[in-house]
Enzyme design. Structure first.
Site, mmCIF file in Angstrom:
data_model
loop_
_atom_site.group_PDB
_atom_site.id
_atom_site.type_symbol
_atom_site.label_atom_id
_atom_site.label_comp_id
_atom_site.label_asym_id
_atom_site.label_seq_id
_atom_site.Cartn_x
_atom_site.Cartn_y
_atom_site.Cartn_z
ATOM 1 N N LYS A 114 13.422 16.858 26.106
ATOM 2 C CA LYS A 114 12.233 17.929 26.041
ATOM 3 C C LYS A 114 10.955 17.219 25.978
ATOM 4 O O LYS A 114 9.889 17.704 26.377
ATOM 5 C CB LYS A 114 12.115 18.724 24.650
ATOM 6 N N LYS A 168 21.820 21.019 32.110
ATOM 7 C CA LYS A 168 22.233 22.069 31.663
ATOM 8 C C LYS A 168 21.580 23.324 31.730
ATOM 9 O O LYS A 168 20.358 23.236 31.910
ATOM 10 C CB LYS A 168 22.066 21.752 29.836
ATOM 11 N N LYS A 181 17.501 28.347 29.051
ATOM 12 C CA LYS A 181 16.671 29.745 29.188
ATOM 13 C C LYS A 181 15.223 29.153 29.340
ATOM 14 O O LYS A 181 14.517 30.246 29.694
ATOM 15 C CB LYS A 181 16.806 30.495 27.694
HETATM 16 P P1 ATP Z 1 15.748 26.249 25.289
HETATM 17 O O1 ATP Z 1 15.544 26.322 27.020
HETATM 18 O O2 ATP Z 1 14.779 27.066 24.787
HETATM 19 O O3 ATP Z 1 15.839 24.777 24.861
HETATM 20 P P2 ATP Z 1 18.494 26.529 25.232
HETATM 21 O O4 ATP Z 1 18.636 27.574 26.277
HETATM 22 O O5 ATP Z 1 18.836 25.198 25.452
HETATM 23 O O6 ATP Z 1 16.953 26.960 24.837
HETATM 24 P P3 ATP Z 1 19.058 26.857 22.460
HETATM 25 O O7 ATP Z 1 18.576 28.129 21.786
HETATM 26 O O8 ATP Z 1 18.573 25.663 22.455
HETATM 27 O O9 ATP Z 1 19.197 27.306 23.917
HETATM 28 O O10 ATP Z 1 20.599 26.982 22.317
HETATM 29 C C1 ATP Z 1 21.353 28.113 21.418
HETATM 30 C C2 ATP Z 1 22.774 27.962 21.529
HETATM 31 O O11 ATP Z 1 23.448 27.966 22.932
HETATM 32 C C3 ATP Z 1 23.319 26.321 20.838
HETATM 33 O O12 ATP Z 1 24.642 26.306 20.131
HETATM 34 C C4 ATP Z 1 23.379 25.673 22.288
HETATM 35 O O13 ATP Z 1 24.352 24.660 22.208
HETATM 36 C C5 ATP Z 1 23.916 26.798 23.272
HETATM 37 N N1 ATP Z 1 23.911 26.641 24.729
HETATM 38 C C6 ATP Z 1 22.547 26.340 25.160
HETATM 39 N N2 ATP Z 1 22.749 26.240 26.409
HETATM 40 C C7 ATP Z 1 23.851 26.058 26.817
HETATM 41 C C8 ATP Z 1 24.599 25.832 27.954
HETATM 42 N N3 ATP Z 1 24.214 25.699 29.190
HETATM 43 N N4 ATP Z 1 25.979 26.084 27.839
HETATM 44 C C9 ATP Z 1 26.708 26.030 26.841
HETATM 45 N N5 ATP Z 1 25.804 26.153 25.603
HETATM 46 C C10 ATP Z 1 24.628 26.348 25.571
#
Ligand code: ATP
Ligand code: LTN
Length: 335
Positions: free
Chosen positions: A117, A199, A202
């Site tokens: 990040k 990954k 969002k």
């Molecule tokens: P951001 O982009 O805002 O950092 P993010 O999409 O990575 O957000 P988080 O809110 O950080 O999402 O994650 C919420 C949950 O979703 C966590 O348990 C994380 O491990 C899971 N998660 C996020 N992205 C993935 C992915 N691509 N595949 C599987 N699990 C995911």
């Protein structure tokens, strides 16, 4: 919620930093509803975590509300689980500060999410981004959670949580339950469709991310455009990142093994496979979206349950926090 005394405790959260993605759903949210029958579950909107990256206040507020509606649409039942807002439970910030003082900078320096990040938000590498995992440890330890259902990317934070809890317990006496992270066999790490070595996230706005509220047309288009290799065979193999990812998505939704998927698409091209993946994804999300619309129309209901959930969570969290305050040696003039 009677008869819950012996049940194990589950806690998890997602940042309301935008519309949730297929990765959030398959990696985390989908498991939550299933766990409600057997565990005492706390599901929060991790809004304190969200401000580690700059938010537009009005959008952020709206995203919080929408995420609560998505939790409900995904089957979180407020009669069975406690659904709450992290920022409404002050004990999270309070315990996080104490735990900051029991976490080493060397440990935080190793966190890959921070490294990732801080490269993506180079102009805003703040202290919160750095101590983020400690706040997450506080979230979990406050509820004496046994299990934390998350995607694979969060397991490193879970390890840190365990280390800090063990350190604190050793320094004083048994205070925290030592939690365990729980990931799915398939779907624990969904990759971006446009850059399948990264990954799906969002906060990435491009076509690489499927959002839970995407329409069928959009889902079909994004999957059709997904980056694949030139091999042309639907087969799970090293280096075939794009196809491996689509197979993981298909498998996570249909429950089919990779072998089954390979036989199903033997002799067919990527086009057919992509269309099939698109169909199952759109179908799964479609069911959820109609529920989502229903909840979004009932603002008063969502507000009320967030208020009640946050009160219930505060009651539990305060108990652990007072134990910690006492052990650390804070003077309490009321006693
Ligand atoms: P951001 O982009 O805002 O950092 P993010 O999409 O990575 O957000 P988080 O809110 O950080 O999402 O994650 C919420 C949950 O979703 C966590 O348990 C994380 O491990 C899971 N998660 C996020 N992205 C993935 C992915 N691509 N595949 C599987 N699990 C995911
Ligand atoms: N760090 C998590 C979100 C999160 C979380 C938690 C998950 C914050 N607090 C406690 C499980 C338990 C993430 O997915 N980025």
């Amino acid at each position: 919620m009677e008869n819950t005394v012996a049940k194990k405790v589950v806690l998890s959260g997602i940042q309301p930093s935008g519309t949730l993605t297929l990765g959030n759903y398959l990696g985390a949210l989908r498991n939550w509803a299933q766990m409600q029958e057997d565990y005492l579950c706390y599901y929060m909107l991790a809004d304190l975590h969200t401000i580690t990256v700059r938010q537009v206040p009005a959008e952020f507020r709206q995203n919080c509300f929408k995420t609560a509606a998505i939790y409900l649409a995904a089957g979180i039942d407020p009669q069975k689980s406690t659904l709450f807002l992290q920022s409404m439970v002050p004990a999270h910030s309070q315990l996080a500060w104490v735990l900051d003082c029991y976490t080493m900078m060397g440990e935080l320096n190793r966190m890959t999410q921070f490294k990732d990040k801080s490269t993506r938000h180079e102009d805003h590498i703040n202290g919160g981004l750095y101590t983020y995992p400690v706040l997450m440890a506080a979230d979990i330890l406050l509820y004496q959670a046994d299990l934390v259902p998350v995607g694979k990317d969060q397991l490193q934070h879970l390890e840190l949580t365990r280390d800090v809890a063990i350190r604190f317990n050793h320094a004083y006496s048994e205070t925290f339950k030592i939690p365990r992270g729980l990931t799915n066999e398939t779907g624990a790490k969904i990759m971006s469709l446009s850059e399948p070595t990264k990954k799906m996230s969002k906060s990435e706005m491009g076509d690489g991310t499927i959002f839970m509220l995407d329409s069928k047309d959009v889902v079909m288009r994004k999957i059709r455009k997904a980056v694949t290799d030139s091999d042309g065979e639907v087969r799970y193999a090293e280096g075939k990142h794009g196809i491996n990812n689509l197979m993981s998505i298909y498998s996570a939704i249909t429950g089919k093994s990779f072998d089954d998927i390979e036989s199903e698409f033997a002799g067919k091209g990527y086009g057919d496979f992509k269309a099939a993946v698109g169909e199952v994804v759109a179908d799964e999300l479609g069911k959820l979206q109609s529920e989502y619309e229903r909840y979004m129309a009932d603002k008063a209901y969502i507000n009320q349950l967030l208020i009640e959930g946050s009160e219930r969570a505060s009651y539990v969290a305060r108990k652990t926090l007072s134990k910690v305050y006492r052990k650390v040696g804070f003077y309490d003039p009321t006693k």
